[in-house]
Design a protein around this motif. Sequence first.
Motif, mmCIF file in Angstrom:
data_model
loop_
_atom_site.group_PDB
_atom_site.id
_atom_site.type_symbol
_atom_site.label_atom_id
_atom_site.label_comp_id
_atom_site.label_asym_id
_atom_site.label_seq_id
_atom_site.Cartn_x
_atom_site.Cartn_y
_atom_site.Cartn_z
ATOM 1 N N GLY A 259 -12.588 -3.119 6.057
ATOM 2 C CA GLY A 259 -11.432 -2.244 6.249
ATOM 3 C C GLY A 259 -10.591 -2.609 7.461
ATOM 4 N N ASP A 260 -11.144 -3.427 8.389
ATOM 5 C CA ASP A 260 -10.377 -3.844 9.565
ATOM 6 C C ASP A 260 -9.360 -4.932 9.241
ATOM 7 O OD1 ASP A 260 -11.878 -2.068 11.058
ATOM 8 O OD2 ASP A 260 -13.373 -3.584 11.615
ATOM 9 N N ILE A 261 -9.602 -5.670 8.159
ATOM 10 C CA ILE A 261 -8.719 -6.804 7.856
ATOM 11 C C ILE A 261 -7.990 -6.648 6.528
ATOM 12 C CG2 ILE A 261 -10.173 -8.401 9.165
ATOM 13 C CD1 ILE A 261 -11.312 -9.329 6.467
ATOM 14 N N ALA A 262 -8.293 -5.568 5.767
ATOM 15 C CA ALA A 262 -7.671 -5.383 4.453
ATOM 16 C C ALA A 262 -7.536 -3.900 4.167
ATOM 17 C CB ALA A 262 -8.496 -6.064 3.363
ATOM 18 N N HIS A 263 -6.645 -3.604 3.227
ATOM 19 C CA HIS A 263 -6.455 -2.227 2.777
ATOM 20 C C HIS A 263 -7.231 -2.048 1.468
ATOM 21 C CE1 HIS A 263 -4.837 1.633 1.858
ATOM 22 N NE2 HIS A 263 -4.055 1.201 0.858
ATOM 23 N N VAL A 264 -8.265 -1.230 1.510
ATOM 24 C CA VAL A 264 -9.113 -1.004 0.340
ATOM 25 C C VAL A 264 -8.681 0.300 -0.321
ATOM 26 C CG1 VAL A 264 -11.469 -0.830 -0.514
ATOM 27 C CG2 VAL A 264 -10.993 -2.169 1.545
ATOM 28 N N LYS A 265 -8.379 0.239 -1.602
ATOM 29 C CA LYS A 265 -7.869 1.426 -2.298
ATOM 30 C C LYS A 265 -8.325 1.413 -3.752
ATOM 31 C CE LYS A 265 -3.505 -0.611 -3.897
ATOM 32 N NZ LYS A 265 -2.038 -0.473 -3.965
ATOM 33 N N GLU A 266 -8.116 2.522 -4.427
ATOM 34 C CA GLU A 266 -8.378 2.639 -5.862
ATOM 35 C C GLU A 266 -7.055 2.652 -6.595
ATOM 36 O OE1 GLU A 266 -9.788 6.321 -8.312
ATOM 37 O OE2 GLU A 266 -11.606 5.258 -7.691
ATOM 38 N N ASP A 267 -6.883 1.735 -7.541
ATOM 39 C CA ASP A 267 -5.622 1.621 -8.268
ATOM 40 C C ASP A 267 -5.919 1.005 -9.627
ATOM 41 O OD1 ASP A 267 -2.956 1.769 -8.868
ATOM 42 O OD2 ASP A 267 -2.281 0.844 -7.000
ATOM 43 N N HIS A 268 -4.876 0.613 -10.342
ATOM 44 C CA HIS A 268 -5.056 -0.010 -11.652
ATOM 45 C C HIS A 268 -4.462 -1.413 -11.652
ATOM 46 C CE1 HIS A 268 -0.788 0.599 -12.593
ATOM 47 N NE2 HIS A 268 -0.923 1.806 -12.069
ATOM 48 N N GLN A 269 -4.751 -2.144 -12.715
ATOM 49 C CA GLN A 269 -4.303 -3.520 -12.846
ATOM 50 C C GLN A 269 -2.786 -3.575 -13.035
ATOM 51 O OE1 GLN A 269 -5.061 -1.687 -15.321
ATOM 52 N NE2 GLN A 269 -4.040 -2.373 -17.170
ATOM 53 N N PRO A 270 -2.163 -4.730 -12.781
ATOM 54 C CA PRO A 270 -0.735 -4.867 -13.080
ATOM 55 C C PRO A 270 -0.498 -4.679 -14.576
ATOM 56 C CG PRO A 270 -1.489 -6.675 -11.692
ATOM 57 C CD PRO A 270 -2.717 -5.944 -12.140
ATOM 58 N N LEU A 271 0.516 -3.908 -14.918
ATOM 59 C CA LEU A 271 0.798 -3.604 -16.318
ATOM 60 C C LEU A 271 1.676 -4.691 -16.936
ATOM 61 C CD1 LEU A 271 1.522 0.240 -16.116
ATOM 62 C CD2 LEU A 271 -0.603 -0.892 -16.765
ATOM 63 N N ILE A 272 1.270 -5.159 -18.125
ATOM 64 C CA ILE A 272 2.135 -6.069 -18.884
ATOM 65 C C ILE A 272 3.217 -5.270 -19.584
ATOM 66 C CG2 ILE A 272 2.162 -7.754 -20.766
ATOM 67 C CD1 ILE A 272 -0.669 -8.479 -20.080
ATOM 68 N N GLY A 273 2.887 -4.089 -20.073
ATOM 69 C CA GLY A 273 3.842 -3.171 -20.696
ATOM 70 C C GLY A 273 3.424 -1.756 -20.351
#
Length: 665
Positions: A259-273
């Motif tokens: 967490g000191d060197i990156a932002h850790v989060k919960e999200d979803h994959q890039p959407l194609i559509g």
Amino acid sequence: MQFRILVLALAAGLIAFGVVNVPHIAMDSMPEFAPAHVEIQTEALGLSAVEVEQLITSPMEADVLNGVAWLDEIRSKSVPGLSSIELVFEPGTDLLRARQLVAERMTQAHALPNVSAPPLIMQPLSSTSRVLMVRMNSKQLSGIEMSVLARWKIKPRLIGIPGVANVSIWGQREQQLQVEVTPTQLRDKGVTLEQVIKTTGNAVWVSPLSFLEASTPGTGGFVESPSQRLGIQHVLPIRTPADLAKVSVEDSNPRMLLGDIAHVKEDHQPLIGDAVVGQDPGLLLVVEKFPGTSALQVTKDIEAALSDLEPGLAGVGGIEGAIGAKVALQVDVPQVDVEVDLAAANRYGLKPGDVRRAAATLVSGEEVGDVYRAGKAYDVQVWSPPEVRTSVTSIENLPLDTPSGERIRLADVAKISVKPTPNVIERSEGSRRVDVSANVKEGDLAKVVEKLEADLQSVEFPTGYSADILGEYAERQAASQRLLVFSAGAVIVVFLLLQAAFRSWRLAILAILTLPVALVGGVIAAHLSGGILSLGSLVGFLTVMGIAARNGILLINHCQHLENFEGMTFGPALVLRGAAERLSPILMTTLATALALVPLVVMGNRPGHEIEHPMAVVILGGLVTSTLVNLFIVPSLYLRFAKKGPSRERRPGSRNPRVPYRPAV
């Protein structure tokens, strides 16, 4: 016309066959007009359309799929992140054979550049393809939560419906833990991207990256004590982004957290559509069907499944008439749980995956190679002696090596405890299930089930839970429907056979109409024994009907024999003689059957006799009335039904030549 009765019977049978099977004929808006074709899709997120064509589509067309037997045309489409190749075969090619040929060629796809997911052969689809589109939106659930529900609850249920080939989820947002890094942050902290990848991958149990240690996670193993064997389970402490952020970065100096060197989060994959439901983003489930299946039946089955999956259906409550309600026995067995303390592990520069892999080698062993001798292969394993893994204390004392070279105990970075775990997990329709059962104290089972269904409508349970009423009621309903269909068909066939045997529609109607009267005794017996109509009772009624029909046929045939071949004049004397001569055979059949059934009735509804007892009660009661019907009612009705008018004329072959011949009606 000869054999007119047989011809009529065959015609009636064909008509009945058509009536029964018409509802099951596959119905669709259009016939299957498209030739056999096979589609192959390959996902490669992050590649442009040109890169997809160069690295995936073109090599597959040229090196893998070119030259497949009976191939007529290859079509392809390359879009950013996706390659789609369609193989169209010559008309008349068997679809399953074409798919087999393509599958054999796909074994060569491993030679393609490692820039994508493995290519997939899509399910065969009908010419019209889509059969239903299901809209999903919610004001309470987020897009990710809806996607989880659709992916793990709804899709497995729909894909299991006969005829459904594929269920695509448009707008699906797959739940992910994401570690976001920026080049400037990595530069300022002096950390490389490779360190971030290794740290994140090795922190969890399993990684698909073969160059990481987590690609071979190891097993939990077991503790062998003198009295029992306890399995060991490593509990992953990483459940949320905050947990993953506490993992120590590999080879970092000074020691840093992820967490000191990156932002850790919960999200979803890039959407194609994406899918838009009305004015708001939502999900769209596109259901496609197999070739040759009934669009009407598939649609009905999908709608029924969606109705069952509606939230709020679950949990079995107090129902009047139901006793002994219990949850299916879930036997728990002891298990040793090892859960890493992230803060303690960070002090020593260890990650949860490091702890699991080290403990797995000592407790369950790790295969490191093979030795070949005399044409035989033998495993080479690194393990520990039995005394190292005999108790929970010995597990706590397992040594671990830290990146700094210090040696610590497993208990220094993890909590070891013995906890219960289920010995078996039951699943059906792609989901876990728990059986809740109850017996019926008194009354009709159907009424208890109706009350249960009504009460279930008011029970609110977490989203994704559903309840299905199974057991004897569901089995009895299905069996009852089959019995009714078969019984109706049997009555029609018996009626036609009676007409063929008696050569008279009137006598055939007589024999059929007396059958319900013969069942009165079975109805009374079932009422006196509790009034519950069960599967055994239905079988009993069918048996009584068969016995009554047999005795009635024999009596009528005997009366016809006395008149046509022994010269008796039609009238009361003939009927009385026929009934008297059939008295002994009918009583003998009845008494023999009754004596065989008396023990089942006397012993009562004991365990193991749930079907035999009600069947015996119905048959015994039905034998009484069927005997009375055949000895008293059938002879009386024979005088009315067998007589055409004020006088009865004789057939040829009679011993009384004074009466002219006229065919019976």
